[in-house]
Design a protein around this motif. Sequence first.
Motif, short mmCIF file in Angstrom:
data_model
loop_
_atom_site.label_atom_id
_atom_site.label_comp_id
_atom_site.label_asym_id
_atom_site.label_seq_id
_atom_site.Cartn_x
_atom_site.Cartn_y
_atom_site.Cartn_z
N MET A 140 0.86 -1.19 0.00
CA MET A 140 0.00 0.00 0.00
C MET A 140 0.89 1.23 0.00
O MET A 140 1.82 1.33 0.81
CB MET A 140 -0.92 -0.01 1.23
N LEU B 22 5.21 -4.74 11.70
CA LEU B 22 3.95 -5.07 12.38
C LEU B 22 3.72 -6.56 12.23
O LEU B 22 3.42 -7.06 11.15
CB LEU B 22 2.78 -4.30 11.76
N HIS C 183 1.45 7.31 5.72
CA HIS C 183 1.87 5.96 6.10
C HIS C 183 1.58 5.02 4.94
O HIS C 183 0.76 5.32 4.06
CB HIS C 183 1.15 5.51 7.38
N ARG D 206 -1.57 -11.24 4.84
CA ARG D 206 -1.71 -10.41 6.05
C ARG D 206 -3.09 -9.76 6.07
O ARG D 206 -3.57 -9.29 5.02
CB ARG D 206 -0.63 -9.32 6.02
N ASN E 39 -5.22 -6.71 7.86
CA ASN E 39 -5.11 -5.51 8.70
C ASN E 39 -6.50 -4.91 8.87
O ASN E 39 -7.26 -4.78 7.90
CB ASN E 39 -4.18 -4.47 8.05
N THR F 49 -8.37 -1.53 10.30
CA THR F 49 -8.26 -0.20 10.92
C THR F 49 -9.65 0.25 11.35
O THR F 49 -10.62 0.15 10.58
CB THR F 49 -7.65 0.88 10.00
N ARG G 213 -11.93 3.45 12.63
CA ARG G 213 -11.93 4.91 12.48
C ARG G 213 -13.28 5.47 12.92
O ARG G 213 -14.30 4.79 12.79
CB ARG G 213 -11.75 5.31 11.00
O1 AKG Z 1 -2.11 -2.31 6.53
C1 AKG Z 1 -1.77 -1.42 7.28
O2 AKG Z 1 -1.06 -1.62 8.27
C2 AKG Z 1 -2.17 0.01 6.98
C3 AKG Z 1 -3.51 0.13 6.33
C4 AKG Z 1 -3.80 1.51 5.90
O3 AKG Z 1 -2.94 2.34 5.84
C5 AKG Z 1 -5.16 1.91 5.54
O4 AKG Z 1 -6.07 1.08 5.55
O5 AKG Z 1 -5.33 3.11 5.26
#
Ligand code: AKG
Length: 249
Positions: free
Chosen positions: A155, A197, A214, A234, A236, A238, A240
């Motif tokens: 990303m 991570l 990031h 992986r 992830n 998030t 918010r």
């Molecule tokens: O995968 C990650 O650690 C970051 C994900 C991210 O930056 C996002 O979803 O905006």
Amino acid sequence: MPALFSDADLVRQPREIYPGCVHVPGWLSMNQQRFLVGEFFRWGQTTPEREGISRGIPPHSPEIYGKKMSVRLTSLGWHWSDYAYRNDAPEFGGAQPFAVPDWLQRMGRQALDAAYQPSTAPSWPAFDGPQHAEWVSSYCPDVALINYYAPHASMGMHQDKDERSSMPIVSVSMGNTGVFRAGNSENKNMPFEDILLASGDLIVFGGPSRFMYHGVPKILPDTSPAELNFPEGRINITLRQTGLSPAGN
Ligand SMILES: O=C(O)CCC(=O)C(=O)O
């Protein structure tokens, strides 16, 4: 038992990367990670249409400036497309995302509490005692973006700025270790710091780091813990707080 005292284990302590940006390695237990992986598979399925509406956003690669992202995204609470949050996904027949479950919102509050202790985040926030607890309990994440990174996915550097609230971003990861690039708030370039991570890690960025650039330039193969039974890729998540009202597309 020298392995117990390896450098890798000793340095994996909670750390304030920048004021407001805190990494808490190994925050999720293996059982919690397994549970989240199970939910990840469930969230990616759509339910049959009822009263003209189906629920669940299928994992897909959103287009950014005409180019497909390499990660696959699903979401809860809101659908994210074209740098905006929507109630539904026209590209999936108007499907609406599942709601963010209460337990996941609670996890978000627990994450803020864990990350922003005076010992882990000495520079920010400036709250103490009851004010800290009040601020943590006001966190009500109404969207979860769930990314799946295949081994070669990445990303690019970006800011999370489609939300109207400046409450922190809470991010947890499972599976292969990802290289997370924590940048500055001005542009995509240096200075930045690369943080590993690993499965179960938490990173929170809020306050002065809420709008830091990031990205995830790389996924490290063969790094997923065997007990997770998720050998490739992986996940992830998030959390918010959008600051949007549910009716406001
Ligand atoms: O995968 C990650 O650690 C970051 C994900 C991210 O930056 C996002 O979803 O905006």
